[in-house]
Design an enzyme around this catalytic site. Structure first.
Site, PDB file in Angstrom:
ATOM      1  N   LYS A 159       0.839  -1.204   0.000  1.00  0.00           N
ATOM      2  CA  LYS A 159       0.000   0.000   0.000  1.00  0.00           C
ATOM      3  C   LYS A 159       0.878   1.260   0.000  1.00  0.00           C
ATOM      4  O   LYS A 159       2.099   1.157   0.230  1.00  0.00           O
ATOM      5  CB  LYS A 159      -0.920  -0.011   1.229  1.00  0.00           C
ATOM      6  CG  LYS A 159      -0.175  -0.007   2.564  1.00  0.00           C
ATOM      7  CD  LYS A 159      -1.111  -0.264   3.745  1.00  0.00           C
ATOM      8  CE  LYS A 159      -0.324  -0.274   5.050  1.00  0.00           C
ATOM      9  NZ  LYS A 159      -1.179  -0.673   6.195  1.00  0.00           N
ATOM     10  N   MET A 173      12.202  24.100   2.642  1.00  0.00           N
ATOM     11  CA  MET A 173      11.494  23.226   1.699  1.00  0.00           C
ATOM     12  C   MET A 173      12.447  22.423   0.824  1.00  0.00           C
ATOM     13  O   MET A 173      12.248  21.236   0.595  1.00  0.00           O
ATOM     14  CB  MET A 173      10.560  24.074   0.815  1.00  0.00           C
ATOM     15  CG  MET A 173       9.656  23.233  -0.066  1.00  0.00           C
ATOM     16  SD  MET A 173       8.664  24.233  -1.181  1.00  0.00           S
ATOM     17  CE  MET A 173       7.623  25.122  -0.047  1.00  0.00           C
ATOM     18  N   TYR A 213      16.161  30.147   8.116  1.00  0.00           N
ATOM     19  CA  TYR A 213      14.978  30.896   8.535  1.00  0.00           C
ATOM     20  C   TYR A 213      14.940  31.072  10.047  1.00  0.00           C
ATOM     21  O   TYR A 213      15.239  30.144  10.797  1.00  0.00           O
ATOM     22  CB  TYR A 213      13.705  30.147   8.128  1.00  0.00           C
ATOM     23  CG  TYR A 213      13.359  30.261   6.666  1.00  0.00           C
ATOM     24  CD1 TYR A 213      13.116  31.494   6.072  1.00  0.00           C
ATOM     25  CD2 TYR A 213      13.246  29.112   5.890  1.00  0.00           C
ATOM     26  CE1 TYR A 213      12.776  31.572   4.726  1.00  0.00           C
ATOM     27  CE2 TYR A 213      12.900  29.187   4.553  1.00  0.00           C
ATOM     28  CZ  TYR A 213      12.665  30.424   3.966  1.00  0.00           C
ATOM     29  OH  TYR A 213      12.328  30.500   2.653  1.00  0.00           O
TER      30      TYR A 213
HETATM   31  C1  LIG Z   1      -0.453  -1.664   6.903  1.00  0.00           C
HETATM   32  C2  LIG Z   1      -1.098  -2.953   7.267  1.00  0.00           C
HETATM   33  C3  LIG Z   1      -0.359  -4.141   7.319  1.00  0.00           C
HETATM   34  C4  LIG Z   1       1.158  -4.158   7.249  1.00  0.00           C
HETATM   35  O1  LIG Z   1       1.630  -3.689   8.478  1.00  0.00           O
HETATM   36  P1  LIG Z   1       3.197  -3.568   8.824  1.00  0.00           P
HETATM   37  O2  LIG Z   1       3.202  -3.129  10.239  1.00  0.00           O
HETATM   38  O3  LIG Z   1       3.726  -2.532   7.898  1.00  0.00           O
HETATM   39  O4  LIG Z   1       3.809  -4.899   8.600  1.00  0.00           O
HETATM   40  C5  LIG Z   1      -1.043  -5.324   7.514  1.00  0.00           C
HETATM   41  N1  LIG Z   1      -2.383  -5.343   7.687  1.00  0.00           N
HETATM   42  C6  LIG Z   1      -3.132  -4.211   7.676  1.00  0.00           C
HETATM   43  C7  LIG Z   1      -4.601  -4.297   7.885  1.00  0.00           C
HETATM   44  C8  LIG Z   1      -2.520  -2.981   7.483  1.00  0.00           C
HETATM   45  O5  LIG Z   1      -3.256  -1.864   7.490  1.00  0.00           O
END
Ligand SMILES: *Cc1c(COP(=O)(O)O)cnc(C)c1O
Length: 344
Positions: A33, A290, A242
């Site tokens: 993801k 930035m 800054y």
């Molecule tokens: C992000 C996520 C994972 C992976 O988690 P990690 O801690 O990065 O291994 C697995 N299951 C769900 C439901 C998640 O949201």
């Protein structure tokens, strides 16, 4: 070249997946993801498919579509957020498996895509996503007749092994799923490390693949080298950046490097994080801006051309500590401005 260099070791990602897979007796999926935790979902998923992963997880259907484009037909791609309004076309076109999170999602799915694969996500106490125990008691028989591919839940405190939440969620997951004829999944990276009673039929590691804690034995995956674009001499009393937050207390040499908070090097690192010239640590001085950061290089015996902010001297979690955050956030904040170099 004045753009910072992001190097991503795909071989290390493969080896981290294999190392996590070797810790269990069950199947190991891969969570890709948020664009593969910022590193490129397509190239990461292709690498892991070659390493042997047959199941992938993403957060939303659009991410699933991109991963399908990259890896082609065959492997399962499951979507944590489930089946949202207007997702049906993407789910069908890219053969995605939504993890349904509610009765409403269940109805939407069977109505829009009858016979299309799905899984179920149960809430065992995290109160983020998933079907609640009371809802599940009412839905369970109907849902099981539709033959879900997987039932999963997610642990809230798996990075803290002694936490009572782990055993409490494990117990709830058993109560909600024991005796059902369907594969089960509870563990992400942290859950894998908690031990075999958390493994069930499938694990879902994400951050460990990318070199982050809680997988302390992970191989580092990411390095970032920042090009030095100017070096100047300061006399005591002169300030940097800054709001004049840093004042030279001695004759100083300050390097300006080409990266900043727009590149995920958070402003909270100002005055705290280090960068490295070989083994030698130099501190960030003044505010991270930035596109630019000031570094005190007074104690180096040479003029560096680049300085390393992530790599063998400093992991994503070390840098996260300096920024007051976690490795996950460092990875997913990296952004699109780097020159990217993928190595096998
Ligand atoms: C992000 C996520 C994972 C992976 O988690 P990690 O801690 O990065 O291994 C697995 N299951 C769900 C439901 C998640 O949201």
């Amino acid at each position: 070249m004045s753009t910072a260099l992001l190097s991503i070791d795909l071989g290390a990602i493969s080896r981290n997946w294999k190392a996590l897979d070797a810790r269990t007796g069950c199947e190991t999926a891969a969570v890709v993801k948020a664009d593969g935790y910022g590193l490129g979902a397509g190239v990461v998923a292709r690498t892991l498919a070659q390493a042997g992963a047959r199941k992938f997880f993403v957060a939303v259907a659009e991410e699933g579509a991109a991963v399908r484009e990259a890896i082609g037909p065959g492997p399962d791609i499951s979507v944590f957020s489930g089946h949202l309004a207007d997702d049906a076309d993407l789910i069908r076109a890219h053969d995605l498996t939504p993890m349904l999170n509610s009765v409403d999602q269940m109805l939407r799915h069977v109505e829009a895509l009858p016979g299309h694969a799905f899984g179920l996500q149960l809430d065992t106490g995290m109160n983020r996503l998933g079907i609640e125990p009371e809802e599940w008691a009412a839905l369970r028989d109907i849902a099981m007749r539709q033959k879900p591919r997987l039932i999963m839940s997610h642990l809230a405190c798996a990075d803290d092994p002694p936490h009572a939440m782990n055993t409490s969620q494990l117990k709830a997951f058993h109560q909600m799923t024991d005796g059902l004829d369907v594969p089960r999944s509870l563990a992400a990276t942290g859950g894998i490390l908690l031990g075999p009673e958390y493994h069930f039929d499938l694990t879902r590691p994400g951050v460990g693949l990318y070199g982050g804690l809680p997988f302390a034995d992970a191989e580092p995956v990411v390095s970032i080298d920042l090009p030095v674009i100017q070096i100047r001499n300061l006399t005591p009393g002169e300030t940097v950046g800054y709001s004049n937050t840093w004042t030279a207390a001695r004759p100083s040499r300050i390097a300006t490097v080409a990266a900043g908070y727009a590149d995920g090097l958070h402003r909270t690192m100002s005055g705290k994080a280090r960068v490295y010239s070989g083994a030698h640590a130099c501190t960030i001085v003044g505010r991270v801006s930035m596109d630019l950061i000031g570094i005190d290089v007074t104690d180096l015996d040479h003029e560096p051309e680049t300085l390393s902010i992530l790599g063998s001297q400093q992991t994503v979690d070390d840098l996260a500590d300096a920024a007051g955050t976690i490795g996950y956030e460092i990875l997913t904040s990296i952004g699109g401005r780097y020159r990217r170099h993928y190595t096998e």
